[in-house]
Design an enzyme around this catalytic site. Structure first.
Site, short mmCIF file in Angstrom:
data_model
loop_
_atom_site.label_atom_id
_atom_site.label_comp_id
_atom_site.label_asym_id
_atom_site.label_seq_id
_atom_site.Cartn_x
_atom_site.Cartn_y
_atom_site.Cartn_z
N SER A 1 0.91 -1.36 -0.01
CA SER A 1 -0.10 -0.09 -0.01
C SER A 1 0.93 1.16 0.01
O SER A 1 1.89 1.27 -0.81
CB SER A 1 -0.87 0.02 1.37
OG SER A 1 -1.89 0.82 1.23
N ASP B 1 -5.56 -3.25 -2.80
CA ASP B 1 -4.66 -3.15 -1.87
C ASP B 1 -3.97 -4.38 -1.33
O ASP B 1 -4.68 -5.30 -0.95
CB ASP B 1 -5.26 -2.40 -0.69
CG ASP B 1 -4.46 -2.05 0.38
OD1 ASP B 1 -3.59 -2.41 1.20
OD2 ASP B 1 -4.33 -0.70 0.49
#
Length: 374
Positions: free
Chosen positions: A45, A207
């Site tokens: 991320s 993500d």
């Protein structure tokens, strides 16, 4: 050996500014022309974005930290996602229109925010060609970016590395050699529902924390024997054992984000510690027959509640974003960590950098030992 030393940068949106503060503490151990002291960089991320940035400056640690700090100390939300009133309304209008269209006619991903500004920022700041050059000159051994495949429900690690390192395939996770670019970073940082998923090849990815079952798998597969983990989990005030009312939607959403970004990393650290203790009880001459090795770890994470820290800077968040969040019950007084992930404003990110530096300095002896500094 530096070649077997890795750093793991966890995800957490705006919280990732904290990692820059830790870098600031570490870089003071080294002269100005020194390369990065961790040759394996693994990010997820927003941590992946920091990792890529450091990898492009692998030959000069000081320069990499200075440039990364400058970016985070001058951040505004508008550099990450559309945050003006026209921008937010236009995006929500597009999402509403897509919602009533036939799915066969419209395959574009939906999201709460439009993160096209982040794509532009990454294209402007990142020189991905430098990654290969740094690997070839020995300044970097490997770099990985964790993503989640929505097609297969598996964790996929995309990596660039020295030639001797191979792909890996395990249950629900794999590592694939590739030339990293902006789209991999956007995929890894696409928080579910908040930012749109990204198409890579024939699949859609989001993500990296979502399907991440073993966050420490990547550095170990890439050859790490010592791992520094910068975890963005922060302490929370203890909730009462008996709730008088049902938790609000904002509170539940905050718990979900905390779980996505921290729980699997903590579990993996516990599992690694158990393996180390088990191996320590086996005679050294017998350990060669076991396909496991002891891994030294050092974890640095916030000493303060980042949700409360973000609340001090709540008014810095753009009006349109505050208004949108208020619709789902999030304001300055909300018991929710969502603001701490989405508040990309320089006063807050600067406070995170300062906190990261202070926390790292509190572990100065452990850091010196980890980096073999006398």
């Amino acid at each position: 050996m530096p070649e077997s030393r890795a750093i793991v940068l966890g995800g957490g949106g705006a919280r990732a500014a904290y990692q820059v503060g830790v870098f600031k503490a570490i870089v003071q151990f080294y002269p100005r022309n020194h390369g990065i002291p961790f040759k394996i960089i693994c990010g997820t991320s927003a941590g992946a974005i920091n990792g890529i940035s450091m990898a492009t400056h692998a030959s000069c640690f000081h320069l990499g930290v200075r440039k990364l700090e400058w970016v985070w100390r001058n951040f505004t939300t508008s550099k990450v996602y559309q945050s003006s009133i026209p921008g937010v309304l236009s995006h929500l209008g597009k999402m509403a229109l897509r919602g009533i269209q036939d799915g066969k006619l419209n395959s574009e991903p939906g999201s709460l925010f439009d993160n096209e500004p982040l794509r532009n920022l990454l294209n402007e700041l990142m020189d991905f060609d430098r990654i290969d050059r740094n690997i070839q000159n020995g300044a970097l051994t490997a770099l990985s970016v964790d993503t989640s495949s929505y097609n297969t429900s598996k964790s996929v690690t995309f990596f660039q590395a020295a030639k001797e390192l191979d792909d890996w395939h395990r249950a629900r996770r794999s590592g694939e050699r590739i030339q990293l670019n902006t789209e991999h970073l956007l995929a890894s940082s696409a928080i579910p529902l908040v930012f749109p998923s990204v198409k890579l090849g024939q699949g859609y990815y989001g993500d990296g924390s979502v399907h991440q079952l073993a966050p420490l798998s990547s550095p170990i597969h890439l050859g790490a024997k010592k791992i520094l983990v910068i975890n963005l989990e922060s302490p929370h005030k203890q909730a009462p054992l008996e709730l008088k009312h049902h938790p609000k939607t904002a509170t539940i959403a905050g718990h979900l984000l905390d779980t996505i970004f921290s729980d699997t990393l903590n579990s993996d650290l516990e599992r690694l510690e158990r393996i180390n203790k088990t191996l320590a009880m086996i005679p050294e001459e017998n350990q060669q027959a076991i396909p496991l090795r002891q891994i030294e770890t050092l974890v640095i994470k916030p000493s303060e509640d980042l949700s409360q820290l973000a609340a001090h800077y709540y008014q810095d968040m753009p009006f349109a974003v505050r208004s949108l969040l208020r619709l789902i019950g999030i304001d300055r007084r909300s018991d929710s960590s969502i603001v701490s992930y989405l508040l990309f404003e320089k006063a807050y990110t600067s406070a995170l950098i300062d906190l990261g530096y202070q926390d790292a300095m509190c572990q100065i002896d452990e850091l010196k030992s980890f980096f073999d500094i006398g």
